[in-house]
Design an enzyme around this catalytic site. Structure first.
Site, PDB file in Angstrom:
ATOM      1  CE  LYS A 202      -3.756   2.317   2.484  1.00 25.49           C
ATOM      2  NZ  LYS A 202      -4.668   2.232   3.640  1.00 25.49           N
ATOM      3  NE  ARG A 212      -5.861   9.512   3.012  1.00 26.68           N
ATOM      4  CZ  ARG A 212      -4.596   9.726   2.678  1.00 26.68           C
ATOM      5  NH1 ARG A 212      -4.209  10.935   2.309  1.00 26.68           N
ATOM      6  NH2 ARG A 212      -3.721   8.736   2.707  1.00 26.68           N
ATOM      7  CE  LYS A 257      -6.494   2.014  -0.854  1.00 30.84           C
ATOM      8  NZ  LYS A 257      -7.174   2.047   0.447  1.00 30.84           N
TER       9      LYS A 257
END
Length: 335
Positions: A202, A212, A257
């Protein structure tokens, strides 16, 4: 790579001339079995909220989430990934709400598994939705995220998800050693079949902004970054080490990711380690596609399905994507 034939004996376009032959020699195929749908859940009843930076994606209360889950299951989508939206008033420095047995994520898991037992439920194991500062762990006075105390809380969170009925817990925090202690805790508690999908590679990416916004952590983060624990986008070899460690510690599958900007990492993980490999077409990727589509600059169906097929070509076993529901519909239409 060499071949004994050359032009004109070898005309590669011959196989491209007809639809039937293109289908016969296709090296990769996309199906509904490759799709995982990320979903945002919020408190209340009969509530839905649009996410400005992610057109078409909504936060849903548990009752509406269940109805959506039933539709997804009927489409044949194998699993969903749940992300709770935590009210600011219950966020704390130590993220106690993360492992509350009656917390929003835990209640959502129980509700979905009761309504759709055949639908896989993946839960996010990370503290950023629950901290007042928006970081994925517990911080010291200088704001540095502390690894080991964070891991202790992640274990409690993962256990609470398993107890609620989660099929897969997915640590996305990037703390060192957390997979091993979570696996040990699950085994000791009798959850031997609870799977771990480790966010192993990630990256500290700028593509996460709309996510977010969706979970409500952007305001808490206050422009900060996560570079002391998420990976440097410049690094590739490091990703292989991270994945290998997580597999050794007990991960059943691993995650890369973001997705499309990191397809080289997906390919390396799959080729070099040969483990179940997943990728996340993250919120920023979704938002870019939607902006171009809504402006008429890209064809929606064609570009979305092409983007998902690229994940398969790179070696991904499955894709977390906000396009999953629509893609499942399109794939049914192609049959």
């Amino acid at each position: 790579m060499t071949t004994s034939q050359s032009f004109p004996a070898r005309r590669l376009r011959r196989l491209r001339k007809h639809d039937f032959s293109r289908r016969l020699v296709a090296e990769n195929q996309l199906s509904v079995n490759d799709l995982i749908y990320p979903m945002f859940v919020l408190e209340g009843k009969n509530r839905r909220e649009s996410i400005t930076s992610m057109p078409g994606v909504e936060r849903l209360s548990v009752d509406l989430l269940i109805e959506e889950a039933k539709e997804l299951s009927a489409l044949g989508i194998p699993a969903i990934a749940l992300f709770p939206v935590t009210p600011d008033e219950i966020k704390t420095q130590m993220a106690e709400e993360a492992y509350n047995a009656e917390g929003l994520a835990q209640r959502a898991v129980r509700a979905v598994k009761q309504a759709c037992p055949e639908l896989g439920v993946i839960t996010d194991v990370a503290l950023d939705p629950f901290t007042t500062h928006g970081q994925d762990g517990i911080i010291d006075q200088e704001g540095y995220v502390l690894n080991d105390i964070t891991t202790e809380i992640l274990v409690k969170q993962a256990l609470s998800h398993a107890q609620a009925g989660a099929d897969i817990v997915a640590p996305s925090d990037m703390m060192d050693g957390r997979i091993g202690v979570i696996r040990k805790a699950l085994e000791n508690a009798g959850y031997i079949n609870t799977q771990i999908m480790a966010y192993s590679a990630k990256y500290a990416s700028n593509y996460y902004g709309p996510f977010r916004d969706a979970v409500g952590s952007a305001g808490n983060l206050k422009g900060g970054n996560k570079s002391t624990y998420q990976m440097d986008p410049a690094n590739s070899d490091e990703a292989i080490h991270e994945v290998a460690l997580d597999i050794q510690e007990g991960a059943d599958m691993v995650m890369v990711k973001p997705g499309m900007p990191y397809l080289d990492i997906v390919r390396r993980v799959k080729t070099e380690l040969q483990v179940p490999t997943f990728a996340y077409q993250v919120s920023g990727e979704y938002a870019m596609h939607k902006a171009a589509i809504d402006n008429g600059w890209l064809k929606e169906k064609e570009c979305v399905l092409e983007s998902l097929l690229c994940f398969k070509r790179a070696g991904a076993n499955g894709i977390l994507t906000y396009f999953a529901k629509q893609a499942a519909v399109w794939l049914q239409e192609k049959k």
